[in-house]
Design a protein around this motif. Structure first.
Motif, PDB file in Angstrom:
ATOM      1  N   ASN A  72       0.834  -1.292  -0.375  1.00 25.96           N
ATOM      2  CA  ASN A  72      -0.245   0.050  -0.134  1.00 25.96           C
ATOM      3  C   ASN A  72       1.065   1.341  -0.140  1.00 25.96           C
ATOM      4  O   ASN A  72       0.434   2.736   0.039  1.00 25.96           O
ATOM      5  N   THR A  73       1.836   1.258   0.090  1.00 29.24           N
ATOM      6  CA  THR A  73       2.838   2.380  -0.644  1.00 29.24           C
ATOM      7  C   THR A  73       2.310   3.005  -1.345  1.00 29.24           C
ATOM      8  O   THR A  73       2.500   2.487  -2.555  1.00 29.24           O
ATOM      9  N   LYS A  74       2.471   4.894  -1.099  1.00 33.06           N
ATOM     10  CA  LYS A  74       1.832   5.543  -2.126  1.00 33.06           C
ATOM     11  C   LYS A  74       4.123   6.223  -2.448  1.00 33.06           C
ATOM     12  O   LYS A  74       5.210   6.149  -1.817  1.00 33.06           O
ATOM     13  N   LEU A  75       3.853   5.422  -3.931  1.00 36.88           N
ATOM     14  CA  LEU A  75       4.825   5.992  -4.754  1.00 36.88           C
ATOM     15  C   LEU A  75       4.602   7.624  -5.369  1.00 36.88           C
ATOM     16  O   LEU A  75       3.405   7.875  -6.117  1.00 36.88           O
ATOM     17  N   GLN A  77       3.968   9.423  -8.479  1.00 36.88           N
ATOM     18  CA  GLN A  77       3.384   9.266 -10.132  1.00 36.88           C
ATOM     19  C   GLN A  77       4.282   9.746 -11.068  1.00 36.88           C
ATOM     20  O   GLN A  77       4.137  10.226 -12.369  1.00 36.88           O
ATOM     21  N   PRO A  87      -1.541   5.944 -11.138  1.00 33.20           N
ATOM     22  CA  PRO A  87      -0.604   6.163 -10.097  1.00 33.20           C
ATOM     23  C   PRO A  87       0.092   4.958  -9.745  1.00 33.20           C
ATOM     24  O   PRO A  87      -0.294   3.776 -10.211  1.00 33.20           O
ATOM     25  N   LYS A  89       1.743   1.445  -8.044  1.00 35.78           N
ATOM     26  CA  LYS A  89       1.453   0.325  -7.320  1.00 35.78           C
ATOM     27  C   LYS A  89       2.904  -0.634  -6.957  1.00 35.78           C
ATOM     28  O   LYS A  89       3.095  -1.352  -7.987  1.00 35.78           O
ATOM     29  N   ASN A 169      10.749   5.678  -8.187  1.00 36.28           N
ATOM     30  CA  ASN A 169      10.336   4.596  -6.994  1.00 36.28           C
ATOM     31  C   ASN A 169      10.971   2.824  -6.882  1.00 36.28           C
ATOM     32  O   ASN A 169      10.730   2.936  -5.557  1.00 36.28           O
TER      33      ASN A 169
END
Length: 192
Positions: A72-75, A77, A87, A89, A169
């Motif tokens: 669930n890590t936000k990376l 964009q 986005p 994932k 990322n």
């Protein structure tokens, strides 16, 4: 994660076989064929000078468990002026495959998915996996994929366009992964 190792000792075409001559674009297809076979390895835990064969090499289960906490890590964009249309994932893949060629062909990507259930294709990780397996060293592969093999324009190369974002990322996820590993202090390991 697949724990199956292919034990066949001779070159084989049983695992996978693709004859390019069966595929034509209206002209003569002069390509021949490819097949897949296990790699010969000499594990440190095996009998000296006795080779073993490995086709699938599993990642370390403990590392995989830690990596699954990052899904669930936000990376980011965007990097600089380059932005993805959606986005990015973090995903745990079922099976990744490596090849000594850059795959930019949707039909071949589909073949790898149907034959081997491959969910990622790249060029470097097999070497790390085989040496880690041979040396009995736990490993995991953390990759950022920059393109969909054969899924983009014939004119542009998405790997060139999104490579820098993929690198950023990948480093972000790797740093977070390392942060979840137990801390070493002297000879004692302390849990989180």
């Amino acid at each position: 994660m697949n724990k199956t190792f292919y034990k066949k000792k001779k070159n084989t075409r049983e695992i996978g076989y693709l004859e390019f001559a069966k595929y034509t674009n209206g002209s003569d297809n002069l390509l021949n064929r490819i097949w897949y076979q296990p790699e010969e390895i000499f594990p440190v835990t095996g009998t000296p000078e006795v080779r073993e064969h490995a086709f699938w090499v599993p990642v370390d289960e403990y590392f995989l468990d830690i990596a699954s906490k990052l899904e669930n890590t936000k990376l980011p964009q965007c990097v600089n002026t380059t932005c993805l249309p959606r986005p990015p994932k973090v995903t745990i893949v079922d099976k990744g495959v490596s090849a000594s060629v850059f795959v930019d062909n949707a039909a071949y990507r589909t073949f790898l998915r149907s034959k081997f259930n491959a969910t990622a294709v790249e060029m470097e990780s097999a070497a790390i996996a085989l040496i880690s397996h041979e040396q009995n060293i736990p490993f995991i592969v953390i990759r950022a994929l920059s393109d969909l093999a054969g899924g983009g324009s014939e004119i542009s190369n998405e790997a060139d366009i999104f490579g820098s974002l993929a690198a950023v990322n990948s480093v972000d996820v790797l740093v977070k992964f390392v942060g979840l590993l137990p801390q070493y202090r002297g000879s004692k390991v302390q849990s989180e």
